[in-house]
Structures are given as structure tokens and as C-alpha cells.
Write a protein that holds these residues in place. Structure first.
Motif, PDB file in Angstrom:
ATOM      1  N   PHE A  52      25.483  41.947  44.652  1.00 37.49           N
ATOM      2  CA  PHE A  52      26.954  41.598  45.147  1.00 37.49           C
ATOM      3  C   PHE A  52      27.146  40.243  45.369  1.00 37.49           C
ATOM      4  N   LYS A  53      26.297  39.395  44.982  1.00 36.71           N
ATOM      5  CA  LYS A  53      26.593  37.757  45.388  1.00 36.71           C
ATOM      6  C   LYS A  53      27.796  37.442  44.465  1.00 36.71           C
ATOM      7  N   PRO A  54      28.538  36.276  45.011  1.00 37.31           N
ATOM      8  CA  PRO A  54      29.728  35.719  44.463  1.00 37.31           C
ATOM      9  C   PRO A  54      28.926  34.784  42.955  1.00 37.31           C
TER      10      PRO A  54
ATOM     11  N   GLY B 114      30.576  32.348  41.871  1.00 42.94           N
ATOM     12  CA  GLY B 114      31.014  31.105  41.711  1.00 42.94           C
ATOM     13  C   GLY B 114      32.305  30.788  40.858  1.00 42.94           C
ATOM     14  N   GLU B 115      32.115  29.914  39.688  1.00 47.15           N
ATOM     15  CA  GLU B 115      33.222  29.624  38.791  1.00 47.15           C
ATOM     16  C   GLU B 115      33.738  30.782  37.833  1.00 47.15           C
ATOM     17  N   ARG B 116      32.528  31.672  37.728  1.00 50.51           N
ATOM     18  CA  ARG B 116      32.604  32.960  36.773  1.00 50.51           C
ATOM     19  C   ARG B 116      33.396  34.300  37.718  1.00 50.51           C
ATOM     20  N   ASP B 117      33.333  34.043  38.927  1.00 49.37           N
ATOM     21  CA  ASP B 117      34.063  34.978  39.791  1.00 49.37           C
ATOM     22  C   ASP B 117      35.332  35.610  38.933  1.00 49.37           C
ATOM     23  N   LEU B 118      35.849  36.916  39.224  1.00 43.21           N
ATOM     24  CA  LEU B 118      37.069  37.247  38.817  1.00 43.21           C
ATOM     25  C   LEU B 118      38.324  36.646  39.782  1.00 43.21           C
ATOM     26  N   LYS B 119      39.184  36.109  39.076  1.00 43.11           N
ATOM     27  CA  LYS B 119      40.424  35.555  39.440  1.00 43.11           C
ATOM     28  C   LYS B 119      41.419  36.191  39.154  1.00 43.11           C
ATOM     29  N   PHE B 120      42.663  36.190  40.029  1.00 46.87           N
ATOM     30  CA  PHE B 120      43.880  36.992  39.717  1.00 46.87           C
ATOM     31  C   PHE B 120      44.927  35.767  39.638  1.00 46.87           C
TER      32      PHE B 120
END
Length: 387
Positions: free
Chosen positions: A377-379, A381-387
């Protein structure tokens, strides 16, 4: 005469003349766009119509289809001439039976970007559907699972028929009920969503609406007429579309005399699945001793222990999250599954070799530690999903 019939007449005329130029003019007039053969998108009257067109693959969703549907949805959302969007499946058997899991599996094994891109772009599409500003009508006539649920359940209108077969069977392949499952499943009545998520229980026909997954039920033989009437609506409001769907629902009698298949078990589901962990649910089922409880315990024993624990925490967290936040969480989980073993083993056992005998790692619930789950469940970082 319908626009479609006019199109056919014009097309036959153009073929007789052998005029390629004439054919192009007709296509432009119809504002129809054919993307390969996998997804068809056309403007019919004031409606944008999306047809998932992989009938031999039960209209399974792949990355190419996602990449064509998303921009078209956005275009129609801004287009003053498009008042409603309809999405349906070709072939008569399925709306969409899921995502193209085999391709994702192969990419994950090889470390290719599809294992990231597919989930990222699919979830961005799911969010676009969930936040769509115009009436969005999914005609879920046939098999609707996994990715097909993501294309429909977040939209305002989901029309089931007696041919609809809904399920989220991901725990059986080492995954979890994604595409926003963490948002809509906890919001079903009682513990029904958790039950469906963990067991992969299948709902059919009117039961899909009774469960709250579909918003309306219409006899399958009336779907073509319903689509025509939707297309013929002039600048419809959400209330206009809802009124038309309710009218068709009232004319539909198939299975109307049958009770909800889980009605007699809902008290047991709410009691047995009210727990703080998967282990507690299993203990509840053991202690209960009823035939229904024993059957569910047997079902859970076949699922990936990792998937069961991920799913339990996913739905617990998702109950208090927005759809966007759920999708961000689920993207993190999808990448954890790509890094793990059970997803590849589950796909092998269920979809490739079909021996139905996956070897899960770890093989027990006890082997799936809280620290491991925390890492999933950890973030990113730059690879997180963004809208």
C-alpha cells in the motif's frame, strides 16, 4: 428511417458506383470512426456510441482499446452536439469479460512497461467514466467481469438484462477486485460487497440490479429498441434518460417473480463477514457450521491468501475514500501484484494450463504478514497514479 439504414443504403450505392470518394463523404457525414476492429466509435444522432468489438475474446479490454476510448470520451464530453454516451459489447455473449490479462502477465514477466501502462491508463479511464458530465449508459448485456465492470459500474446508468453475468473473480488469479472495486463494493448493502470481492460469487440477470451493481434491468430483446430511443432523445437531461430507462424497466418481465438469489443468506453474510480480518471471517465460517458457511469456507480456501488479505484491506480503506483516491491505492496494489508471484501462478492455473491447481506463495493466511501488506500500500513516488 434510421440513420443506420440510411448509411447502409448510401454504402451500397457507393459500392455500385465504385466511388471511393463517395464512400469517404458518407463516412465523414456519419461522423463514424472505426479504430482497427477492436472498438467502434460513432456519432448516431446526438449520441456517441462505443462498441467493444472483440467478440471472440468476449470483448476483453486491451491497452489499444483504452487509448482510443479515453480521448473520444473526453472529446464527446466537450462537444455540444453529443448529449449522451452509450457503451455496449458486440457478439451477443459479453459486454466485456475483463482485461487482457494474458498480455499483462507476459509483460510483467519480462519487466515490460505494459504491466504499468495498462493499469495506469485503465484506471484513468475508470475515473473519467466516474466523473463524466453527460449521461453515460452502459448496456451490460452479457458477461461483465473485471475490466468490463470498470467500464460500466462507475457510470450513472448501468442496464442489465437476463443475460448479464457479473463477477469480480480476481482473488482466484492472485489479483484483487480492482478498476475501482475498492470504491463501489463497500457501498453495496451490508457486507455484500466484501462477500462478492472475496469469493468471486457470480450474479446473474436481475440479481445484478438487486445487488446494486446495475441501476436498471431491461429484457435483452428490448435493448435494441432502447438504444434507438436513447439515440433519438433531443438534448436529454439526466432525468430524461432515467425516465426512459425506467419506462423500459417497467415493460420488462423476465425473472421478475424470482427473489434475489442471496436474499435468504444476507443475514448470514452480514454476520459472518463482519470481522476485523480474513482469519476472523474464516473462523466465523468454521464456527457457524451451516452448509452455506462451509461452502464459502471451501471457496476461500482455494483463493490466493495474499489476494484475500489485500482485498480485505482494500475494501476496508476504500469505504472512506473518493473514487480517485481508491484508484491511486489500487494502482499501488496492482504494481505490488506485478512484483509478486501469485498473479502469474493464478493466471497459469486458471487461464493458461487450466489445471485449476495454483500453488500460492505464501500458501497460508498466516504467511502473509502485516509488514508485507504495508509495503503493498506504500506510495510509489514519481510512479504513483496521477490524474
Amino acid at each position: 428511417m434510421s440513420v443506420f439504414n440510411l448509411y447502409k443504403m448510401s454504402l451500397n450505392f457507393s459500392q455500385r458506383l465504385g466511388s471511393l470518394c463517395r464512400l469517404r463523404i458518407i463516412h465523414q457525414h456519419m461522423m463514424s470512426t472505426q479504430v482497427g476492429s477492436e472498438v467502434l466509435m460513432e456519432r448516431v444522432g446526438n449520441a456517441g456510441v462505443i462498441t467493444l468489438n472483440r467478440p471472440k475474446a468476449l470483448n476483453a479490454l486491451n491497452l489499444s482499446m483504452i487509448r482510443h476510448i479515453y480521448p473520444q470520451l473526453k472529446k464527446w464530453e466537450k462537444d455540444s452536439g453529443t448529449d449522451v454516451v452509450i457503451i455496449k459489447g458486440a457478439g451477443g455473449k459479453a459486454f466485456c469479460a475483463g482485461g487482457d490479462i494474458r498480455a499483462v502477465t507476459e509483460a510483467g514477466k519480462l519487466g515490460e512497461s505494459l504491466a504499468q501502462d495498462f493499469f495506469r491508463e485503465e484506471y484513468i479511464l475508470n475515473n473519467a467514466i466516474g466523473t463524466y458530465q453527460k449521461p453515460y449508459v452502459a448496456l451490460i448485456d452479457g458477461i461483465t467481469m473485471g475490466g468490463g465492470v470498470g467500464l460500466s459500474v462507475h457510470g450513472r446508468f448501468r442496464v442489465a438484462t437476463e443475460k448479464t453475468l457479473f463477477a469480480m473473480p480476481e482473488t482466484a488469479i492472485g489479483l484483487f477486485p480492482d478498476v475501482g472495486g475498492g470504491h463501489f463494493l463497500p457501498r453495496l448493502q451490508g457486507k455484500l460487497g466484501l462477500f462478492l470481492a472475496l469469493t468471486g460469487f457470480r450474479l446473474k440477470g436481475r440479481d445484478v440490479q438487486r445487488a446494486g451493481v446495475a441501476s436498471h434491468f431491461v429484457d435483452s430483446q428490448k435493448i435494441t429498441a432502447l438504444e434507438k430511443d436513447l439515440v433519438d432523445l433531443k438534448t436529454p437531461s439526466i432525468e430524461d434518460v432515467a425516465g426512459l430507462l425506467k419506462f423500459y424497466e417497467k415493460q420488462s418481465s423476465v425473472e421478475s417473480d424470482k427473489p434475489f438469489i442471496l436474499e435468504q443468506h444476507m443475514d448470514a453474510i452480514n454476520r459472518l463477514f463482519e470481522a476485523n480480518s480474513i482469519e476472523e471471517i474464516c473462523e466465523n465460517l468454521k464456527q457457524d457450521g451451516s452448509a452455506f458457511a462451509q461452502k464459502q469456507l471451501e471457496t476461500l480456501s482455494k483463493m490466493s491468501p495474499t489476494s484475500l488479505k489485500l482485498t480485505f484491506r482494500q475494501l476496508w480503506a476504500g469505504a472512506g475514500m473518493s473514487l480517485q483516491d481508491v484508484l491511486i491505492m489500487e494502482y499501488r496494489l496492482s504494481q505490488a501484484c506485478m512484483r509478486g508471484q501469485d498473479f502469474y501462478e493464478g493466471v497459469r492455473a486458471v487461464l493458461i494450463d487450466k489445471d485449476q491447481s495454483p500453488k500460492w506463495t505464501p500458501s497460508t493466511l498466516e504467511g502473509v504478514t502485516e509488514s508485507f501488506l504495508d509495503g503493498c500500500f506504500k506510495p510509489l513516488g514519481e510512479r504513483d497514479l496521477k490524474f
